[in-house]
Design a protein around this motif. Structure first.
Motif, PDB file in Angstrom:
ATOM      1  N   PHE A  80       3.467  -1.520  -6.213  1.00 26.32           N
ATOM      2  CA  PHE A  80       2.380  -1.040  -6.206  1.00 26.32           C
ATOM      3  C   PHE A  80       1.699  -2.201  -4.368  1.00 26.32           C
ATOM      4  CE2 PHE A  80      -1.822  -1.890  -5.840  1.00 26.32           C
ATOM      5  CZ  PHE A  80      -2.416  -0.480  -5.571  1.00 26.32           C
ATOM      6  N   ALA A  81       2.013  -2.945  -5.286  1.00 20.25           N
ATOM      7  CA  ALA A  81       1.672  -4.384  -3.934  1.00 20.25           C
ATOM      8  C   ALA A  81       2.842  -4.445  -3.182  1.00 20.25           C
ATOM      9  CB  ALA A  81       1.904  -5.481  -4.750  1.00 20.25           C
ATOM     10  N   THR A  82       3.821  -4.185  -2.916  1.00 20.86           N
ATOM     11  CA  THR A  82       4.473  -3.809  -1.948  1.00 20.86           C
ATOM     12  C   THR A  82       4.393  -2.482  -0.973  1.00 20.86           C
ATOM     13  OG1 THR A  82       6.128  -5.257  -2.754  1.00 20.86           O
ATOM     14  CG2 THR A  82       6.638  -3.346  -0.704  1.00 20.86           C
ATOM     15  N   VAL A  83       4.320  -1.392  -1.879  1.00 22.89           N
ATOM     16  CA  VAL A  83       3.826   0.112  -0.879  1.00 22.89           C
ATOM     17  C   VAL A  83       2.780  -0.055  -0.788  1.00 22.89           C
ATOM     18  CG1 VAL A  83       3.788   2.818  -1.736  1.00 22.89           C
ATOM     19  CG2 VAL A  83       5.250   1.386  -2.588  1.00 22.89           C
ATOM     20  N   GLU A  84       1.483  -0.932  -0.716  1.00 23.67           N
ATOM     21  CA  GLU A  84       0.248  -0.706  -0.413  1.00 23.67           C
ATOM     22  C   GLU A  84       0.263  -1.037   0.661  1.00 23.67           C
ATOM     23  OE1 GLU A  84      -4.586  -1.694  -2.214  1.00 23.67           O
ATOM     24  OE2 GLU A  84      -2.948  -3.839  -2.480  1.00 23.67           O
ATOM     25  N   TYR A  85       0.765  -2.414   0.737  1.00 25.20           N
ATOM     26  CA  TYR A  85       0.705  -3.431   1.902  1.00 25.20           C
ATOM     27  C   TYR A  85       1.432  -2.429   3.378  1.00 25.20           C
ATOM     28  CZ  TYR A  85       2.956  -6.182   5.459  1.00 25.20           C
ATOM     29  OH  TYR A  85       3.650  -7.476   6.772  1.00 25.20           O
ATOM     30  N   LEU A  86       3.225  -2.611   2.636  1.00 25.08           N
ATOM     31  CA  LEU A  86       4.001  -1.427   3.881  1.00 25.08           C
ATOM     32  C   LEU A  86       3.922  -0.629   4.409  1.00 25.08           C
ATOM     33  CD1 LEU A  86       6.112  -3.405   4.417  1.00 25.08           C
ATOM     34  CD2 LEU A  86       7.595  -2.456   3.066  1.00 25.08           C
ATOM     35  N   MET A  88      -2.997   4.059   1.188  1.00 26.90           N
ATOM     36  CA  MET A  88      -2.504   2.956   2.377  1.00 26.90           C
ATOM     37  C   MET A  88      -2.781   1.344   2.046  1.00 26.90           C
ATOM     38  SD  MET A  88      -1.943   4.456   5.457  1.00 26.90           S
ATOM     39  CE  MET A  88      -2.066   3.457   6.621  1.00 26.90           C
ATOM     40  N   ARG A  89      -3.398   0.399   2.184  1.00 29.82           N
ATOM     41  CA  ARG A  89      -4.004  -0.986   1.787  1.00 29.82           C
ATOM     42  C   ARG A  89      -5.531  -0.863   2.801  1.00 29.82           C
ATOM     43  NH1 ARG A  89      -4.923  -5.411  -1.156  1.00 29.82           N
ATOM     44  NH2 ARG A  89      -6.306  -6.833  -0.502  1.00 29.82           N
ATOM     45  N   HIS A  90      -4.837  -0.070   4.045  1.00 33.79           N
ATOM     46  CA  HIS A  90      -6.052  -0.137   5.192  1.00 33.79           C
ATOM     47  C   HIS A  90      -5.696   1.436   5.255  1.00 33.79           C
ATOM     48  CE1 HIS A  90      -7.115  -4.082   4.896  1.00 33.79           C
ATOM     49  NE2 HIS A  90      -5.427  -4.340   4.977  1.00 33.79           N
ATOM     50  N   ARG A  91      -6.195   1.920   5.095  1.00 31.11           N
ATOM     51  CA  ARG A  91      -6.110   3.581   6.070  1.00 31.11           C
ATOM     52  C   ARG A  91      -6.470   3.588   7.293  1.00 31.11           C
ATOM     53  NH1 ARG A  91      -9.509   8.264   4.637  1.00 31.11           N
ATOM     54  NH2 ARG A  91      -8.080   9.151   6.744  1.00 31.11           N
ATOM     55  N   SER A  92      -6.328   4.069   8.200  1.00 31.18           N
ATOM     56  CA  SER A  92      -6.212   4.129   9.712  1.00 31.18           C
ATOM     57  C   SER A  92      -7.685   3.444  10.353  1.00 31.18           C
ATOM     58  CB  SER A  92      -6.049   5.038  10.364  1.00 31.18           C
ATOM     59  OG  SER A  92      -4.670   5.836  10.008  1.00 31.18           O
ATOM     60  N   THR A  93      -8.882   4.640   9.506  1.00 29.72           N
ATOM     61  CA  THR A  93     -10.507   4.849  10.326  1.00 29.72           C
ATOM     62  C   THR A  93     -10.747   2.635  10.007  1.00 29.72           C
ATOM     63  OG1 THR A  93     -11.048   6.103   8.418  1.00 29.72           O
ATOM     64  CG2 THR A  93     -10.413   6.761   9.830  1.00 29.72           C
ATOM     65  N   GLN A  94     -10.185   2.371   9.143  1.00 31.87           N
ATOM     66  CA  GLN A  94     -10.696   1.186   8.407  1.00 31.87           C
ATOM     67  C   GLN A  94      -9.610   0.298   8.343  1.00 31.87           C
ATOM     68  OE1 GLN A  94     -10.305   2.110   3.893  1.00 31.87           O
ATOM     69  NE2 GLN A  94     -10.936   3.191   5.255  1.00 31.87           N
TER      70      GLN A  94
END
Length: 717
Positions: free
Chosen positions: A580-586, A625-631
């Protein structure tokens, strides 16, 4: 021994870098003295430690201070550019290093309002001033006479090298100007400047839209909706509601520091979905704060700008002076890790789904379920309860632990300043003096702004109000760490998760990097983006050392140290949930690179592009994603991490490799010899030495990826 926990949760970090607006300390400042006295933001800093007058700053003073500061710096730059004497290091490069001292002070206040104390008045001013500041920068970057002098010094230095730090400053200065269009013709320069002006406004708008959605979406709960939430969280939520005029309710604000624990513990699945949805939809709600159009405009303008300099895409331009050098090299690293992370996610989801099924659930794991059921798996597999661990992670004790580690590794001593002699911009901000433990020499001050509040951007970051140099006289460091912990109810301790504790250590690592600086020229206080996260990521490792655990992880109520049985469970679970942690960031890092490899983004629909790209990457539907595009403020509120978010992973290769050097040494993570090499080669030089060279000096070889894979529990092959 260290608990190897590499749950990568990168935060927004403001680190010193070489820009025209960087905090360059100078001695060339005699003009407009009377006016400076009238405007406190322009005045020379005073008091015992010569610190910013945070108690006197107002938004009303910002505009005139910025305008005067910019005018003064332009005068100084013109004087350098029009010097009739042949260009030398002293009369050109050194003179530039010393210019703009008053403006540097103003930008400290501007940065505080932007990040820590934003309000409607400031946002209006920011929108007005952003294009003016951009135009000011362009005037300096595009000053042809100035650039010809820089070029002459550079060419002379290539033939007859200067002393090491002077040579590095000359090369970085020349590189910066050429990368930013100094060699363009007049027509291209004019368009380049106009693009930067437009971008500055778009960055401001993007950032303010995210902040508006963070402030505008608050979920208020009744008492019967608190199932599963820890007492400390409930108390803080009650205080947050009361502060917003909702006495008797509980406020779930739209920030990561609130969202993550809520999704981990709340037993109400529909509420989890609502809180998750509010958070991941920031900037993507189809209203006046929607950022999709901003993204398209930003990417289009960035591409046009680098096209002027002969580059096909922004990423190729950006990475030319980074450790990775090319997008292909960055992709190569990410692609080694991505498939392994995907496989691990499948295992994690399978374990969670089994629990759902066993409990009689009739649903598949969704993103708002992941943290909740991962916690159940953690308890089942390792008998480890995150809330139990949290009871031993008191913020004040963690701070004391960081100070102790800094003493052992860096020989620093932190002493609280409680006499009010150092002004602060908000009552929760605290200040410590930093001195050398052996000699007592004053090194600088450390500011801590720990709590979330309205007007403060989310995340955690580090910055400096003044950086070290010994260009004229030696200047001390004013370093700052900023977090968004939930302010507790009166009399309660701040309890944080292990992940948040790692982030606290991480940001303190940046501060130690600032405080350890031993460079002569301000430009060298910057850094290479895919390297500057290394030092801070490495410091996270000391949280899990036996010394810190045994001495500082005390139970919130009883004061008892963390029991050996719990420590054993934590160590056993050190690679838990790494999929989870790696996929969310990467996924965010890959998306960043995909955006900036586009040759023509002018007709881009960011929402559709995000969906298609993630589908092509086989992104698990259970994770966002940890940071979706719009944020994704790292890459769209400015350019610091644009086409560079991969840098956390690049730096983590160094981190894991260096951590193994400590772990294998005689004294472990507190080995004096290795610690001395760490400070000498990797902290003190800042950007005075090429990062690849610096790491080889420390390690005796280049870093290898194997240690990173071992840290995350992925197969090494």
């Amino acid at each position: 021994m260290s608990i190897i926990t590499k749950l990568k949760r990168p935060a927004m970090v403001l680190v010193g870098c070489f820009t025209l607006l960087s905090a360059c300390q100078s001695g060339a400042e005699q003009t407009a003295d009377a006016t400076m006295k009238e405007n406190p933001l322009l005045a020379t800093w005073g008091g015992k430690f010569e610190t910013p007058a945070f108690d006197k700053m107002t938004v009303a003073d910002l505009k005139p201070a910025l305008e005067q500061g910019m005018a003064e710096k332009l005068q100084q730059i013109e004087a350098i550019a029009n010097n009739s004497a042949p260009a030398t290091f002293d009369n050109t490069i050194l003179a530039m290093e010393k210019s703009g001292k008053a403006l540097d002070r103003v930008f400290v206040y501007y940065g505080i309002y932007s990040s820590n104390m934003s309000n409607e008045d400031f946002r209006a001013l920011q929108s007005e001033m952003a294009p003016k500041i951009s135009a000011f920068s362009s005037k300096i970057l595009q000053n042809e006479k100035l650039f010809q002098r820089i070029k002459k010094v550079y060419e002379d230095a290539q033939k007859n090298p200067l002393p090491e730090q002077q040579q590095r400053v000359v090369e970085l200065t020349y590189e910066y100007y050429t990368m930013n269009g100094a060699n363009l013709d007049a027509k291209a320069k004019a368009r380049y400047a106009e693009i930067n002006k437009e971008l500055s406004s778009l960055y401001t708008n993007f950032s303010n839209n995210v902040l508006a959605d963070e402030e505008g979406y608050v979920v208020y709960l009744k008492k019967d909706q608190l199932g599963g939430l820890p007492d400390s969280f409930v108390a803080a939520a009650a205080k947050a509601a009361e502060d917003r005029g909702h006495q008797g309710e509980y406020a779930i604000t739209n920030t990561r520091s609130v969202m993550e624990p809520f999704l981990t513990y709340s037993t109400d699945r529909e509420l989890r979905k609502k809180v998750w949805h509010n958070y991941i939809m920031r900037g993507d709600n189809g209203d006046k704060h929607d950022n999709n159009e901003n993204i398209t405009k930003i990417l289009t303008l960035r591409t046009e700008r680098v096209n002027l300099m002969g580059f096909d895409n922004f990423a190729s331009w950006r990475l030319q002076n980074r450790m990775a050098k090319t997008p292909e090299n960055a992709y190569a690293l990410m692609n080694k890790v991505w498939p392994k992370a995907l496989e691990r996610v499948k295992e994690e989801v399978k374990d969670m789904q089994a629990i759902v099924n066993a409990e009689g659930g009739k649903f598949k794991i969704e993103p708002w379920d992941y943290r909740f059921y991962a916690e159940k798996v953690r308890k089942k597999k390792y008998d480890l309860n995150s809330d139990e661990v949290k009871q031993y992670l008191q913020l004040d004790k963690l701070r004391e632990a960081m100070f102790d580690v800094a003493g052992k590794l860096f020989n620093f001593k932190f002493t609280p300043i409680t006499d009010g002699s150092v002004p602060v911009f908000q009552e929760d901000v605290k200040v410590w003096e930093v001195t050398d433990l052996t000699s007592g020499k004053h090194i600088g001050l450390w500011y801590l702004d720990p709590f979330a509040r309205k007007g403060k951007r989310s995340g955690a970051w580090a910055t400096t109000y003044r950086s070290h140099s010994f260009m004229d006289k030696e200047t001390d460091v004013l370093a700052s760490n900023n977090s968004n912990f939930i302010k507790p109810a009166p009399g309660e301790s701040v309890l944080v998760s292990w992940s948040d504790a790692e982030t606290f250590f991480h940001e303190f690592g940046h501060a130690l990097h600032f405080l350890s600086s031993n460079i002569k020229y301000p430009t060298l206080d910057g850094g290479v983006r895919d390297y500057t996260e290394f030092q801070s990521q490495l410091l996270e490792r000391w949280l899990g050392t036996d010394y810190v655990i045994n001495n500082y992880l005390k139970h919130n109520k009883t004061g008892e140290p963390m029991p050996a049985s719990l420590v054993k469970k934590i160590k056993a679970a050190s690679t838990f949930n790494q999929g989870f942690a790696t996929v969310e960031y990467l996924s965010s890092a890959l998306m960043d690179m995909k955006y900036h490899m586009l040759k023509d983004p002018s007709n881009l629909n960011p929402r559709e592009f995000e969906q298609k790209t993630l589908a092509d990457l086989k992104m698990p539907k259970e994770i966002v994603m940890r940071h979706r595009s719009t944020q994704f403020g790292h890459i769209f509120s400015g350019e610091g991490y644009a086409a560079a978010y991969y840098g956390y992973l690049w730096a983590d290769v160094l981190t894991s490799d260096a951590a193994e050097m400590f772990a294998e040494s005689k004294g472990g993570f507190y080995d004096k010899e290795v610690a001395d090499k760490l400070v000498k080669y990797l902290f003190a030089p800042r950007n005075a030495v090429d990062p690849a060279v610096a790491y080889r000096q420390f390690r005796g070889r280049d870093a290898k990826i194997d240690a990173l894979l071992r840290d995350r529990g992925f197969p090494v092959n």
